[in-house]
Design an enzyme around this catalytic site. Structure first.
Site, PDB file in Angstrom:
ATOM      1  N   GLN A 143     -14.879 -37.069 -82.577  1.00 28.82           N
ATOM      2  CA  GLN A 143     -13.835 -36.600 -81.663  1.00 28.82           C
ATOM      3  C   GLN A 143     -12.540 -37.396 -81.782  1.00 28.82           C
ATOM      4  OE1 GLN A 143     -16.649 -36.533 -78.094  1.00 28.82           O
ATOM      5  NE2 GLN A 143     -15.269 -34.828 -77.659  1.00 28.82           N
TER       6      GLN A 143
ATOM      7  N   HIS B 103     -22.519 -33.755 -81.346  1.00 31.31           N
ATOM      8  CA  HIS B 103     -21.248 -33.988 -82.056  1.00 31.31           C
ATOM      9  C   HIS B 103     -21.495 -34.637 -83.418  1.00 31.31           C
ATOM     10  CE1 HIS B 103     -17.967 -32.732 -79.508  1.00 31.31           C
ATOM     11  NE2 HIS B 103     -18.447 -33.377 -78.462  1.00 31.31           N
TER      12      HIS B 103
ATOM     13  N   HIS C 132     -25.524 -34.051 -75.678  1.00 29.41           N
ATOM     14  CA  HIS C 132     -24.196 -33.485 -75.950  1.00 29.41           C
ATOM     15  C   HIS C 132     -23.478 -34.307 -77.023  1.00 29.41           C
ATOM     16  CE1 HIS C 132     -20.302 -31.515 -74.570  1.00 29.41           C
ATOM     17  NE2 HIS C 132     -19.853 -32.558 -75.250  1.00 29.41           N
ATOM     18  N   GLU C 133     -23.475 -35.631 -76.859  1.00 31.36           N
ATOM     19  CA  GLU C 133     -22.779 -36.493 -77.820  1.00 31.36           C
ATOM     20  C   GLU C 133     -23.509 -36.527 -79.162  1.00 31.36           C
ATOM     21  OE1 GLU C 133     -19.836 -37.295 -77.088  1.00 31.36           O
ATOM     22  OE2 GLU C 133     -20.045 -36.785 -74.968  1.00 31.36           O
TER      23      GLU C 133
ATOM     24  N   CYS D 237     -16.004 -30.354 -72.601  1.00 37.53           N
ATOM     25  CA  CYS D 237     -15.870 -31.244 -73.753  1.00 37.53           C
ATOM     26  C   CYS D 237     -14.405 -31.629 -73.909  1.00 37.53           C
ATOM     27  CB  CYS D 237     -16.368 -30.534 -75.018  1.00 37.53           C
ATOM     28  SG  CYS D 237     -16.237 -31.520 -76.528  1.00 37.53           S
ATOM     29  N   LEU D 238     -14.145 -32.897 -74.170  1.00 40.37           N
ATOM     30  CA  LEU D 238     -12.763 -33.361 -74.336  1.00 40.37           C
ATOM     31  C   LEU D 238     -12.075 -32.667 -75.505  1.00 40.37           C
ATOM     32  CD1 LEU D 238     -13.213 -37.202 -73.722  1.00 40.37           C
ATOM     33  CD2 LEU D 238     -12.412 -35.464 -72.108  1.00 40.37           C
TER      34      LEU D 238
ATOM     35  N   GLY E 106     -18.489 -39.338 -72.016  1.00 41.05           N
ATOM     36  CA  GLY E 106     -19.038 -39.600 -73.345  1.00 41.05           C
ATOM     37  C   GLY E 106     -17.982 -39.284 -74.395  1.00 41.05           C
TER      38      GLY E 106
END
Length: 199
Positions: A52, A154, A150-151, A108-109, A47
């Site tokens: 991000q 963000h 999760h996304e 997380c990226l 995702g």
């Protein structure tokens, strides 16, 4: 085009994203979505939210395929496996989060090298626009619901580390500060708030 992933410490990750304009040209939107998928796959993510990549708009993409494969390995006999979901979500609104919360080790990226157990609701209902700007209201469960939550966080300026206990946050404080300054191993392009450089 592959974007640099913004690391923890950048204000864009802690700011509530704005709705994507209705008059955004379709070609521009399609290109942004394609670039986000390319960036997500390049970084081996499932995702990716627009903040991000430094864009404060309400858009995220996901492909739950790799997570469904992990689930398949742990699947009990007779248990129904969820279908993978690959989709772009524009201007999403969380209608409901229900069901028993369950824990899973998330990463997380934007925070490479950190994985922690996070509890999330099993079932959600999300209202969103697809990449053709058509509105949907849809229920999701299991791993897909977790990735979406999760996304979605963000877009609300929330990171998974914000959901940890005060004790866990204290333990991670130094590590997160080092990541924000670029003192971390990563195998994809990143941008760090500490020095503004891409690495």
């Amino acid at each position: 085009m592959i974007y640099s992933i913004v690391a923890i410490g950048d204000p864009v990750l802690k700011t509530k994203a704005k709705n994507l304009a209705a008059d955004l040209p379709a070609a521009e939107l399609q290109q942004l979505i394609a670039d986000m998928y390319e960036t997500m796959y390049y970084a081996h993510g499932v995702g990716l939210a627009a903040p991000q990549i430094g864009k404060g708009v309400r858009l995220f993409v996901m492909d739950s395929g790799p997570m469904v494969e992990i689930d398949e390995e742990d699947q009990e006999e007779g248990e129904e496996l969820e279908d993978p979901i690959k989709r772009a979500f524009i201007n999403p609104v969380m209608v409901s989060e229900t069901g028993e919360q369950w824990g899973f080790e998330e990463g997380c990226l934007s925070i490479p090298g950190v994985r922690e157990l996070v509890n999330r609701h099993a079932d959600i209902v999300l209202r969103y626009e697809d990449e053709n700007r058509q509105v949907h209201e849809e229920a999701f469960s299991g791993m897909a619901a977790r990735i979406i939550q999760h996304e979605y966080d963000h877009l609300e300026g929330v990171l998974f580390t914000d959901k940890l206990s005060g004790f866990k946050k204290q333990l991670l404080k130094g590590k997160l500060a080092r990541i924000s300054k670029g003192d971390v191993k990563h195998d994809y392009r990143m941008r760090f708030a500490g020095d503004g450089k891409r690495r």
